[in-house]
Design a protein around this motif. Sequence first.
Motif, PDB file in Angstrom:
ATOM      1  N   THR A 271       0.826  -1.223   0.000  1.00  0.00           N
ATOM      2  CA  THR A 271       0.000   0.000   0.000  1.00  0.00           C
ATOM      3  C   THR A 271       0.855   1.267   0.000  1.00  0.00           C
ATOM      4  OG1 THR A 271      -1.878  -1.096   1.057  1.00  0.00           O
ATOM      5  CG2 THR A 271      -1.745   1.290   1.256  1.00  0.00           C
ATOM      6  N   PRO A 272       1.812   1.447   0.931  1.00  0.00           N
ATOM      7  CA  PRO A 272       2.646   2.656   0.866  1.00  0.00           C
ATOM      8  C   PRO A 272       3.530   2.702  -0.381  1.00  0.00           C
ATOM      9  CG  PRO A 272       3.462   1.160   2.553  1.00  0.00           C
ATOM     10  CD  PRO A 272       2.137   0.634   2.129  1.00  0.00           C
ATOM     11  N   ALA A 273       3.872   1.538  -0.949  1.00  0.00           N
ATOM     12  CA  ALA A 273       4.706   1.524  -2.157  1.00  0.00           C
ATOM     13  C   ALA A 273       3.956   2.095  -3.356  1.00  0.00           C
ATOM     14  CB  ALA A 273       5.179   0.110  -2.462  1.00  0.00           C
ATOM     15  N   LEU A 274       2.657   1.795  -3.441  1.00  0.00           N
ATOM     16  CA  LEU A 274       1.858   2.267  -4.579  1.00  0.00           C
ATOM     17  C   LEU A 274       1.324   3.680  -4.363  1.00  0.00           C
ATOM     18  CD1 LEU A 274      -0.200  -0.951  -5.475  1.00  0.00           C
ATOM     19  CD2 LEU A 274       1.895  -0.105  -6.539  1.00  0.00           C
ATOM     20  N   SER A 275       1.338   4.151  -3.125  1.00  0.00           N
ATOM     21  CA  SER A 275       0.832   5.504  -2.852  1.00  0.00           C
ATOM     22  C   SER A 275       1.777   6.253  -1.913  1.00  0.00           C
ATOM     23  CB  SER A 275      -0.565   5.432  -2.234  1.00  0.00           C
ATOM     24  OG  SER A 275      -0.556   4.601  -1.067  1.00  0.00           O
ATOM     25  N   PRO A 276       3.018   6.487  -2.346  1.00  0.00           N
ATOM     26  CA  PRO A 276       3.989   7.166  -1.468  1.00  0.00           C
ATOM     27  C   PRO A 276       3.628   8.620  -1.188  1.00  0.00           C
ATOM     28  CG  PRO A 276       4.870   6.942  -3.687  1.00  0.00           C
ATOM     29  CD  PRO A 276       3.600   6.149  -3.641  1.00  0.00           C
ATOM     30  N   ASN A 277       2.872   9.237  -2.090  1.00  0.00           N
ATOM     31  CA  ASN A 277       2.449  10.634  -1.913  1.00  0.00           C
ATOM     32  C   ASN A 277       0.942  10.729  -1.671  1.00  0.00           C
ATOM     33  OD1 ASN A 277       5.058  11.855  -2.357  1.00  0.00           O
ATOM     34  ND2 ASN A 277       4.827  11.293  -4.507  1.00  0.00           N
ATOM     35  N   GLU A 278       0.432   9.693  -0.996  1.00  0.00           N
ATOM     36  CA  GLU A 278      -0.998   9.645  -0.640  1.00  0.00           C
ATOM     37  C   GLU A 278      -1.890   9.669  -1.886  1.00  0.00           C
ATOM     38  OE1 GLU A 278      -1.842  12.724   2.155  1.00  0.00           O
ATOM     39  OE2 GLU A 278      -0.229  12.152   3.519  1.00  0.00           O
ATOM     40  N   GLU A 279      -1.429   8.983  -2.952  1.00  0.00           N
ATOM     41  CA  GLU A 279      -2.263   8.867  -4.153  1.00  0.00           C
ATOM     42  C   GLU A 279      -3.534   8.096  -3.828  1.00  0.00           C
ATOM     43  OE1 GLU A 279       1.987   9.225  -5.759  1.00  0.00           O
ATOM     44  OE2 GLU A 279       0.970   8.247  -4.075  1.00  0.00           O
TER      45      GLU A 279
END
Length: 462
Positions: A271-279
């Motif tokens: 989850t954090p890998a795919l949304s590092p900028n809170e995508e």
Amino acid sequence: MEIFYFVVFGGLAAIVAGLELSKSNKDRINTSSAFNSFKNNYLLVYSLMMAGDWLQGPYVYYLYSTYGFGKGEIGQLFIAGFGSSMLFGTIVGSLADKQGRKRASITYCITYILSCITKHSPQYKVLMVGRVLGGIATSLLFSAFESWLVAEHNKRGFEQQWLSLTFSKAIFLGNGLVAIIAGLFGNFLVDSLALGPVAPFDAAACFLAIGMAVIISSWSENYGDPSENKDLLTQFKNAASAIASDEKIALLGAIQSLFEGSMYTFVFLWTPALSPNEEDIPHGFIFATFMLASMLGSSIASRLLAHSAPKVESYMQIVFVISSTALMLPVVTSFLVAPSGVKGGSISFSGCIQLMGFCTFEACVGIFWPSIMKMRSQYIPEEARSTIMNFFRIPLNIFVCLVLYNVDAFPMTVMFGMCSVFLFVASILQRRLMNVAEIHKSRSQEWSAEKEMTSEADPLNP
């Protein structure tokens, strides 16, 4: 939702459907009606058990957060679950071998149902008890059912190759199709019916109760070691001795711990890998896509296991190398693709590349499960099967607890790089296992030939 997610999901679905529909007689194993009835009964139970597990997974963290607990307290609850599995796993595994695998499977249902009931309480201590019960149940789920299946399959005299068919179908259904349906059903209960985050746990308890009823009414009991003069300590010593004296078992345990440790770490990191900028990413849809990729892997495994060549020890080397490469993608993209400084928005180009890699890794997971089950059925002795399988989970649970405790201490690229290295080491150990197994097989054949020659030369000598 972006078209990219639908393209990936649709492409995987088309490949899975094509593989299943294009199976020829060479890709299928001819079995008996008695075996098909036995297999379908096990698949029904296994699917119900996995439904009870998959329904809970996506909502555990969310439920704890709605009760007002912070990241640190939730992390402690998760550590309690893995720690419980580590501490009590070997004990319940030995009891399963000693007291019976059917009893152990029923105990799994009861323990997990009680764990589900604790989710109704917002009290931290009650939730902690639930996590401990859940850890015990997890140990039983990944040892008692497989041990019962292998023992019952052999007791009924079915062909050994048919066992791989049950394994691949169990992963295709339980870890693929059931996971997707459970995710959609949980989403329906929480969002569409607005029953709250505890509703999936109640549904899970219902599925577990149904499965327990099927076990009680249709399963016969089997044991690993029916002798009455062995206590738990003796069983532990025998299991440890088997691992220490047989390099094949030790290698298999190391391979399993390395792969599953990387897999559970991936569960926390994707989850954090795919949304590092809170995508804004559709977590539920991506989870369903991962499960579809796992179904693809199990479908490939069913074809591979239906043939005598390539052997499982051989093709798993390639699977581990591919999985190692897939989890190295986040590290590579961090150097080659410039990071975006914009908060929010849709998934980035780097995220798209990583998602493709993660789907590849999940396909490797789908191949891994039936293949490792096949190897365990070949190398682990029946009298201590559940005990040894839970011994394998000790280093796994230690590793996961360390990762959870230090998840904020290391950059994400370091964590993924570590997992990639572990998987590459697993491929090296897999090659060693193949060589050791071939040496052992050739020596056994030479010993049998010498025995036959001796008996022919001196038929009066017993």
